[in-house]
Design an enzyme around this catalytic site. Structure first.
Site, PDB file in Angstrom:
ATOM      1  N   PRO A  79      -0.926  -0.503   4.425  1.00 49.68           N
ATOM      2  CA  PRO A  79      -0.357   0.170   5.590  1.00 49.68           C
ATOM      3  C   PRO A  79      -1.356   0.168   6.738  1.00 49.68           C
ATOM      4  O   PRO A  79      -2.530   0.459   6.542  1.00 49.68           O
ATOM      5  CB  PRO A  79      -0.125   1.602   5.089  1.00 49.68           C
ATOM      6  CG  PRO A  79      -0.237   1.531   3.611  1.00 49.68           C
ATOM      7  CD  PRO A  79      -1.139   0.400   3.297  1.00 49.68           C
ATOM      8  N   MET A  80      -0.886  -0.170   7.934  1.00 53.98           N
ATOM      9  CA  MET A  80      -1.724  -0.126   9.124  1.00 53.98           C
ATOM     10  C   MET A  80      -0.932   0.511  10.253  1.00 53.98           C
ATOM     11  O   MET A  80       0.177   0.060  10.568  1.00 53.98           O
ATOM     12  CB  MET A  80      -2.202  -1.534   9.516  1.00 53.98           C
ATOM     13  CG  MET A  80      -3.189  -2.145   8.537  1.00 53.98           C
ATOM     14  SD  MET A  80      -3.716  -3.830   8.996  1.00 53.98           S
ATOM     15  CE  MET A  80      -2.285  -4.769   8.434  1.00 53.98           C
ATOM     16  N   ALA A  81      -1.504   1.551  10.839  1.00 56.97           N
ATOM     17  CA  ALA A  81      -0.816   2.280  11.900  1.00 56.97           C
ATOM     18  C   ALA A  81      -0.517   1.361  13.073  1.00 56.97           C
ATOM     19  O   ALA A  81      -1.384   0.631  13.546  1.00 56.97           O
ATOM     20  CB  ALA A  81      -1.676   3.451  12.366  1.00 56.97           C
TER      21      ALA A  81
ATOM     22  N   GLN B 113       3.875   4.813   2.073  1.00 58.26           N
ATOM     23  CA  GLN B 113       2.598   5.486   1.864  1.00 58.26           C
ATOM     24  C   GLN B 113       2.656   6.877   2.472  1.00 58.26           C
ATOM     25  O   GLN B 113       3.046   7.046   3.629  1.00 58.26           O
ATOM     26  CB  GLN B 113       1.422   4.725   2.478  1.00 58.26           C
ATOM     27  CG  GLN B 113       0.096   5.379   2.065  1.00 58.26           C
ATOM     28  CD  GLN B 113      -1.118   4.770   2.720  1.00 58.26           C
ATOM     29  OE1 GLN B 113      -1.314   4.937   3.915  1.00 58.26           O
ATOM     30  NE2 GLN B 113      -1.953   4.090   1.935  1.00 58.26           N
TER      31      GLN B 113
ATOM     32  N   CYS C 118      -7.911   6.718   4.533  1.00 59.11           N
ATOM     33  CA  CYS C 118      -8.003   6.705   5.990  1.00 59.11           C
ATOM     34  C   CYS C 118      -9.308   7.361   6.453  1.00 59.11           C
ATOM     35  O   CYS C 118      -9.612   8.499   6.073  1.00 59.11           O
ATOM     36  CB  CYS C 118      -6.812   7.439   6.605  1.00 59.11           C
ATOM     37  SG  CYS C 118      -6.803   7.394   8.410  1.00 59.11           S
TER      38      CYS C 118
ATOM     39  N   ASN D 213      -9.670  -4.274  -2.241  1.00 58.18           N
ATOM     40  CA  ASN D 213      -9.366  -4.342  -0.815  1.00 58.18           C
ATOM     41  C   ASN D 213     -10.683  -4.395  -0.036  1.00 58.18           C
ATOM     42  O   ASN D 213     -11.653  -3.743  -0.403  1.00 58.18           O
ATOM     43  CB  ASN D 213      -8.548  -3.106  -0.409  1.00 58.18           C
ATOM     44  CG  ASN D 213      -8.286  -3.008   1.084  1.00 58.18           C
ATOM     45  OD1 ASN D 213      -8.472  -1.954   1.676  1.00 58.18           O
ATOM     46  ND2 ASN D 213      -7.849  -4.073   1.698  1.00 58.18           N
ATOM     47  N   GLY D 214     -10.690  -5.200   1.021  1.00 54.73           N
ATOM     48  CA  GLY D 214     -11.854  -5.271   1.895  1.00 54.73           C
ATOM     49  C   GLY D 214     -12.377  -6.674   2.056  1.00 54.73           C
ATOM     50  O   GLY D 214     -12.724  -7.336   1.086  1.00 54.73           O
ATOM     51  N   ASP D 215     -12.401  -7.156   3.304  1.00 58.69           N
ATOM     52  CA  ASP D 215     -12.944  -8.469   3.657  1.00 58.69           C
ATOM     53  C   ASP D 215     -12.204  -9.623   2.995  1.00 58.69           C
ATOM     54  O   ASP D 215     -12.813 -10.625   2.612  1.00 58.69           O
ATOM     55  CB  ASP D 215     -14.440  -8.547   3.320  1.00 58.69           C
ATOM     56  CG  ASP D 215     -15.289  -7.650   4.206  1.00 58.69           C
ATOM     57  OD1 ASP D 215     -14.741  -7.116   5.195  1.00 58.69           O
ATOM     58  OD2 ASP D 215     -16.485  -7.476   3.916  1.00 58.69           O
TER      59      ASP D 215
ATOM     60  N   GLY E 272      -5.323  -6.054   4.456  1.00 59.88           N
ATOM     61  CA  GLY E 272      -5.085  -5.320   5.688  1.00 59.88           C
ATOM     62  C   GLY E 272      -5.326  -6.198   6.893  1.00 59.88           C
ATOM     63  O   GLY E 272      -4.500  -7.037   7.262  1.00 59.88           O
TER      64      GLY E 272
END
Length: 374
Positions: free
Chosen positions: A19-21, A73, A104, A206-208, A230
């Site tokens: 999820p990304m705002a 989410q 977050c 998650n990440g990079d 993301g």
């Protein structure tokens, strides 16, 4: 790779859109789903706003008719409110899967004790998970979290074990602390340690992850059961096609020429118009995506500016038509960080938050966010 099993749900490939705002609205989810399979999560929904049936929140939780599984989410800091929100989703058939946000890092969330700040309060974290799982019925509940507040206050191993004990279906770890925000390098070794500690449910990394090859390296290095993507898909929805190929053991990768990228940009803006029901709103919203789509390509400053300030679909398409359709994919320079990359000096927390990691007290009722989206 095996499919991702979340309760009765089976997800193939084992890939999740984070999820990304302001990003993962129904338009962007549709665009990504058209490229490849996986689990595509909507923007963060605030539990208080959901149970109060806030109009904006109810609009955000709408899904396309063919969108399955439907994934929501939730953000919350009060076990009872989280439980009511999950029960509402289950009883009213609003979604097929619930993810809980404990990752977050933005100040307006952490200063209220939410997001990546909350797992520090182990008993409160457990209470929230217990209420969510208890009220979910047959819906799987998952958790997305960070390593902790900072290197002196790491929580991810405790949080992972608690989630496993409370019946959560899977845990996802962003390999950064809250103070890192989106800066520095993601700690994939932390994902490996979590995988060693949590043995009965899937662990996602998650990440990079900027490319499918990054995802492959993460899986090989950590043993994780799937990946959460993301910022890597910003301006790159075809990453999901690459990830599907990678999970199937194929080295095939999308390398679109600029003309193909322009067509996807047009499609994205069109979907946003359908999503918002307003062309000016949609085109304005699309402006932030222009730089991500064009990263690495040679495009003149004036044309970039006009594309990024378009106020109608016609103006946007006029600019897209000026792009050189034959310009080839720019190579590795295109698969580099996009979106937020900054770290923070400190994490904003409620007064006395670090005094007792086992305090069960819920932050003041006024601390609950009342608007969804992050």
């Amino acid at each position: 790779m095996e499919s991702l099993k979340l309760g009765a749900l089976e997800v193939w490939p084992p890939v999740v859109l984070a999820p990304m705002a302001g990003i993962t609205n129904s338009a962007f989810r549709t665009l990504c789903r058209e490229q490849g399979g996986g689990l595509f999560v909507c923007e963060m929904i605030t539990t208080r706003a959901l149970v109060e049936r806030n109009a904006k929140t109810l609009r955000m939780i709408r899904f396309a008719p063919d969108e399955r599984p439907r994934s929501v989410q939730l953000y919350g800091i009060d076990p009872q409110t989280v439980g009511r929100a999950v029960r509402m989703i289950a009883e009213e058939g609003l979604a097929d899967h619930v993810d809980l946000n404990f990752g977050c890092p933005v100040p307006k969330v952490t200063r209220r004790g939410g997001g990546s700040a909350l797992p520090y309060k182990r008993n409160l974290f457990r209470a929230i998970l217990r209420e969510a799982v208890r009220n979910a019925g047959t819906l799987p509940v998952t958790v997305k979290m960070r390593k902790g507040i900072d290197d002196d206050h790491l929580t991810y191993l405790d949080a992972g074990r608690i989630a496993e004990q409370e019946g959560v279906a899977a845990v996802a770890l962003h390999g950064r602390t809250a103070v890192q925000h989106y800066g520095g390098t993601a700690d994939w070794e932390a994902v490996a340690r979590l995988k060693e500690a949590v043995t009965t449910i899937p662990v996602l990394g998650n990440g990079d992850i900027w490319s499918a090859d990054d995802a492959r390296r993460m899986i090989e290095r950590t043993g994780c059961d799937g990946v959460v993507v993301g910022r890597g898909c910003l301006g790159r929805p075809w990453l999901f096609a690459d990830l599907a190929a990678m999970c199937a053991g194929s080295d095939e990768r999308a390398r679109p020429a600029l003309g193909e990228v322009a067509a996807v940009m047009d499609r994205h803006a069109t979907l946003l118009t359908e999503c918002f029901g307003s062309e000016p709103t949609a085109v304005t919203d699309f402006r932030k995506h222009v730089g991500w789509y064009l990263k690495g390509f040679t495009v003149g400053a004036d044309l970039r500016r006009r594309l990024a300030t378009s106020s109608s679909l016609a103006a946007l398409r006029e600019g897209l038509a000026e792009l050189d359709p034959a310009q080839p994919w720019p190579g590795e320079v295109a698969d580099t960080p996009r979106g937020k990359t900054n770290a923070r000096d400190r994490v904003h927390l409620p007064a006395g938050w670090l005094d007792d990691p086992y305090d069960l007290a819920v932050p003041d009722a006024g601390a609950e966010l009342d608007t969804s989206g992050g």
